[in-house]
Scaffold this motif. Structure first.
Motif, mmCIF file in Angstrom:
data_model
loop_
_atom_site.group_PDB
_atom_site.id
_atom_site.type_symbol
_atom_site.label_atom_id
_atom_site.label_comp_id
_atom_site.label_asym_id
_atom_site.label_seq_id
_atom_site.Cartn_x
_atom_site.Cartn_y
_atom_site.Cartn_z
ATOM 1 N N ALA A 46 0.834 -1.203 0.000
ATOM 2 C CA ALA A 46 0.000 0.000 0.000
ATOM 3 C C ALA A 46 0.868 1.252 0.000
ATOM 4 C CB ALA A 46 -0.932 -0.008 1.209
ATOM 5 N N GLN A 47 1.942 1.240 0.783
ATOM 6 C CA GLN A 47 2.848 2.381 0.821
ATOM 7 C C GLN A 47 3.517 2.581 -0.537
ATOM 8 O OE1 GLN A 47 5.415 1.318 4.087
ATOM 9 N NE2 GLN A 47 4.099 2.286 5.604
ATOM 10 N N LYS A 49 2.356 1.678 -3.490
ATOM 11 C CA LYS A 49 1.365 2.229 -4.423
ATOM 12 C C LYS A 49 1.210 3.730 -4.216
ATOM 13 C CE LYS A 49 -1.647 -1.723 -5.307
ATOM 14 N NZ LYS A 49 -2.996 -2.273 -5.129
ATOM 15 N N TYR A 50 1.185 4.162 -2.970
ATOM 16 C CA TYR A 50 1.047 5.579 -2.661
ATOM 17 C C TYR A 50 2.236 6.362 -3.207
ATOM 18 C CZ TYR A 50 0.836 9.861 0.097
ATOM 19 O OH TYR A 50 0.812 11.163 0.495
ATOM 20 N N GLY A 53 2.184 6.505 -6.981
ATOM 21 C CA GLY A 53 1.180 7.482 -7.404
ATOM 22 C C GLY A 53 1.670 8.906 -7.242
ATOM 23 N N LYS A 54 2.354 9.179 -6.139
ATOM 24 C CA LYS A 54 2.896 10.526 -5.918
ATOM 25 C C LYS A 54 3.954 10.866 -6.959
ATOM 26 C CE LYS A 54 1.174 12.450 -2.201
ATOM 27 N NZ LYS A 54 0.564 13.756 -2.209
#
Length: 75
Positions: A46-47, A49-50, A53-54
């Protein structure tokens, strides 16, 4: 069956029961460790992916142009 034979069988059964108990405990500990690792991997995914995305959403205009930057002081 003789008494000695029965005692030997009881001893073997007792040893097998001890081994089984230790194996069950080990399997439970390994299962707990695996569950904790899976949770950690899920959090890390999840981290990631974040972060991806950033990085993808970063505007290239916010980044410094290499040709406009002055060289570091040691040059």
């Amino acid at each position: 069956m003789t008494d000695k034979y029965v005692q030997e069988l009881e001893k073997r059964v007792s040893n097998l029961e001890c081994q089984l108990a230790f194996q069950e405990q080990t399997i439970e500990e390994l299962n707990d460790a695996l569950s904790q690792q899976q949770l950690l991997i899920s959090k890390m995914q999840a981290q990631m992916k974040y972060i991806v995305g950033k990085v993808k959403s970063m505007d290239s205009s916010q980044l410094a142009d290499q040709s406009e930057e002055s060289p570091p002081p040691h040059y």
